[in-house]
Motif scaffolding. Structure first.
Motif, PDB file in Angstrom:
ATOM      1  N   SER A 290      58.138  27.219  49.807  1.00  0.00           N
ATOM      2  CA  SER A 290      58.520  25.853  50.095  1.00  0.00           C
ATOM      3  C   SER A 290      58.533  24.931  48.859  1.00  0.00           C
ATOM      4  N   LEU A 291      59.148  23.961  49.354  1.00  0.00           N
ATOM      5  CA  LEU A 291      59.374  22.895  48.113  1.00  0.00           C
ATOM      6  C   LEU A 291      57.885  22.395  47.935  1.00  0.00           C
ATOM      7  N   GLY A 292      57.175  22.186  48.742  1.00  0.00           N
ATOM      8  CA  GLY A 292      55.870  21.769  48.496  1.00  0.00           C
ATOM      9  C   GLY A 292      55.248  22.630  47.789  1.00  0.00           C
ATOM     10  N   GLY A 293      55.243  23.943  47.761  1.00  0.00           N
ATOM     11  CA  GLY A 293      54.438  24.966  47.071  1.00  0.00           C
ATOM     12  C   GLY A 293      54.874  24.747  45.790  1.00  0.00           C
ATOM     13  N   TYR A 294      56.133  24.559  45.381  1.00  0.00           N
ATOM     14  CA  TYR A 294      56.898  24.592  44.127  1.00  0.00           C
ATOM     15  C   TYR A 294      56.509  23.194  43.582  1.00  0.00           C
ATOM     16  N   GLN A 295      56.275  22.105  44.349  1.00  0.00           N
ATOM     17  CA  GLN A 295      55.462  21.112  43.411  1.00  0.00           C
ATOM     18  C   GLN A 295      54.193  21.355  43.266  1.00  0.00           C
ATOM     19  N   GLN A 296      53.340  21.803  43.826  1.00  0.00           N
ATOM     20  CA  GLN A 296      52.127  22.213  43.687  1.00  0.00           C
ATOM     21  C   GLN A 296      52.018  23.142  42.236  1.00  0.00           C
ATOM     22  N   VAL A 297      52.814  24.192  42.180  1.00  0.00           N
ATOM     23  CA  VAL A 297      52.992  25.150  40.945  1.00  0.00           C
ATOM     24  C   VAL A 297      53.204  24.091  39.869  1.00  0.00           C
ATOM     25  N   ALA A 298      54.040  23.104  39.870  1.00  0.00           N
ATOM     26  CA  ALA A 298      54.581  22.551  38.735  1.00  0.00           C
ATOM     27  C   ALA A 298      53.391  21.308  38.404  1.00  0.00           C
ATOM     28  N   ASP A 299      52.729  20.874  39.297  1.00  0.00           N
ATOM     29  CA  ASP A 299      51.465  20.293  39.110  1.00  0.00           C
ATOM     30  C   ASP A 299      50.442  20.898  38.280  1.00  0.00           C
ATOM     31  N   ALA A 300      50.114  22.063  38.950  1.00  0.00           N
ATOM     32  CA  ALA A 300      49.028  22.911  38.072  1.00  0.00           C
ATOM     33  C   ALA A 300      49.352  23.342  36.690  1.00  0.00           C
ATOM     34  N   VAL A 301      50.916  23.847  36.596  1.00  0.00           N
ATOM     35  CA  VAL A 301      51.310  24.018  35.249  1.00  0.00           C
ATOM     36  C   VAL A 301      51.137  22.894  34.363  1.00  0.00           C
ATOM     37  N   CYS A 302      51.472  21.627  34.774  1.00  0.00           N
ATOM     38  CA  CYS A 302      51.359  20.574  33.904  1.00  0.00           C
ATOM     39  C   CYS A 302      49.990  20.162  33.678  1.00  0.00           C
ATOM     40  N   ARG A 303      49.185  20.065  34.548  1.00  0.00           N
ATOM     41  CA  ARG A 303      47.871  19.676  34.488  1.00  0.00           C
ATOM     42  C   ARG A 303      47.168  20.622  33.443  1.00  0.00           C
ATOM     43  N   PHE A 304      47.455  21.968  33.631  1.00  0.00           N
ATOM     44  CA  PHE A 304      46.650  22.860  32.363  1.00  0.00           C
ATOM     45  C   PHE A 304      47.412  22.881  31.320  1.00  0.00           C
TER      46      PHE A 304
ATOM     47  N   SER B 278      68.848  29.489  44.033  1.00  0.00           N
ATOM     48  CA  SER B 278      67.691  28.900  44.767  1.00  0.00           C
ATOM     49  C   SER B 278      66.487  28.421  44.412  1.00  0.00           C
ATOM     50  N   ASP B 279      65.910  29.687  43.745  1.00  0.00           N
ATOM     51  CA  ASP B 279      64.498  29.662  42.957  1.00  0.00           C
ATOM     52  C   ASP B 279      64.737  28.805  41.687  1.00  0.00           C
ATOM     53  N   ALA B 280      65.781  28.736  41.068  1.00  0.00           N
ATOM     54  CA  ALA B 280      66.092  27.890  39.968  1.00  0.00           C
ATOM     55  C   ALA B 280      65.857  26.247  40.411  1.00  0.00           C
ATOM     56  N   PHE B 281      66.792  26.033  41.238  1.00  0.00           N
ATOM     57  CA  PHE B 281      66.832  24.630  42.112  1.00  0.00           C
ATOM     58  C   PHE B 281      65.737  24.153  42.353  1.00  0.00           C
ATOM     59  N   LEU B 282      64.921  25.134  43.034  1.00  0.00           N
ATOM     60  CA  LEU B 282      63.573  24.597  43.495  1.00  0.00           C
ATOM     61  C   LEU B 282      62.678  24.216  42.268  1.00  0.00           C
ATOM     62  N   THR B 283      62.600  25.230  41.590  1.00  0.00           N
ATOM     63  CA  THR B 283      61.562  25.215  40.193  1.00  0.00           C
ATOM     64  C   THR B 283      62.073  23.761  39.548  1.00  0.00           C
ATOM     65  N   LYS B 284      63.218  23.419  39.267  1.00  0.00           N
ATOM     66  CA  LYS B 284      63.820  22.458  38.552  1.00  0.00           C
ATOM     67  C   LYS B 284      63.525  21.181  39.145  1.00  0.00           C
ATOM     68  N   ARG B 285      63.690  21.236  40.501  1.00  0.00           N
ATOM     69  CA  ARG B 285      63.465  19.956  41.145  1.00  0.00           C
ATOM     70  C   ARG B 285      62.136  19.535  41.106  1.00  0.00           C
ATOM     71  N   ALA B 286      61.128  20.576  41.375  1.00  0.00           N
ATOM     72  CA  ALA B 286      59.599  20.036  41.131  1.00  0.00           C
ATOM     73  C   ALA B 286      59.364  19.581  39.727  1.00  0.00           C
ATOM     74  N   PHE B 287      59.756  20.392  38.868  1.00  0.00           N
ATOM     75  CA  PHE B 287      59.379  19.746  37.557  1.00  0.00           C
ATOM     76  C   PHE B 287      60.047  18.508  37.007  1.00  0.00           C
ATOM     77  N   ALA B 288      61.233  18.106  37.803  1.00  0.00           N
ATOM     78  CA  ALA B 288      61.731  16.947  37.621  1.00  0.00           C
ATOM     79  C   ALA B 288      60.938  15.618  38.048  1.00  0.00           C
ATOM     80  N   ASP B 289      60.125  16.014  38.757  1.00  0.00           N
ATOM     81  CA  ASP B 289      59.268  14.900  39.378  1.00  0.00           C
ATOM     82  C   ASP B 289      58.045  15.003  38.505  1.00  0.00           C
ATOM     83  N   MET B 290      57.845  15.569  37.607  1.00  0.00           N
ATOM     84  CA  MET B 290      56.610  15.800  36.629  1.00  0.00           C
ATOM     85  C   MET B 290      56.960  14.894  35.218  1.00  0.00           C
ATOM     86  N   SER B 291      56.446  13.959  34.955  1.00  0.00           N
ATOM     87  CA  SER B 291      56.482  13.267  33.735  1.00  0.00           C
ATOM     88  C   SER B 291      55.956  14.158  32.391  1.00  0.00           C
TER      89      SER B 291
END
Length: 136
Positions: A111-125, A15-28
């Motif tokens: 939450s999925l929104g939280g995973y997306q925030q993490v993906a965004d923060a990781v990518c921005r930095f 489940s955690d892998a799915f949510l993480t992969k989904r969040a990063f899939a939205d990140m170019s």
């Protein structure tokens, strides 16, 4: 234009892998590979090049702590930046991860929104600002 970074996700929980992969899939600009455990992570790092690793701590077999210690002792693959990505907020887990050589410690969101925030923060930095060893 932002560069592409290669991320290794080390996560045994589907489940955690799915949510993480989904969040990063939205990140170019990200190329994420998932492996389900510590030994698989070491094998992947020895056979492919990654810019960054997202590492769970609590896994069967080699724990995240074991992976960090093994990596930091290996001159060939030990320079990859490590972000511990764990549900644990226990101070001893955090201190032990940093003491072993982790570069950052992030708590998994609920939450999925939280995973997306993490993906965004990781990518921005890491994607947009950080320099990586061996990539100059």
């Amino acid at each position: 234009m932002a560069r592409t970074i290669r991320l290794l996700l080390v996560e045994d929980d589907e489940s955690d892998a799915f949510l993480t992969k989904r969040a990063f899939a939205d990140m170019s600009g990200t190329n994420l590979m998932h492996v389900p455990g510590g030994q698989a992570a070491l094998d992947a790092l020895r056979s492919s090049r990654f810019d960054l690793m997202l590492l769970d701590l609590n896994m069967p077999g080699l724990s995240g702590h074991d992976v960090i210690e093994t990596l930091r002792d290996d001159r060939k693959i030990g320079q990859v930046p490590i972000i511990v990505f764990s549900s644990s907020d226990h101070p001893s887990d955090i201190d032990k991860a940093y003491g072993a050589g982790a570069n950052a410690y992030l708590r998994k969101p609920d939450s999925l929104g939280g995973y997306q925030q993490v993906a965004d923060a990781v990518c921005r930095f890491w994607r947009d600002n950080a320099e990586f060893p061996g990539r100059h």
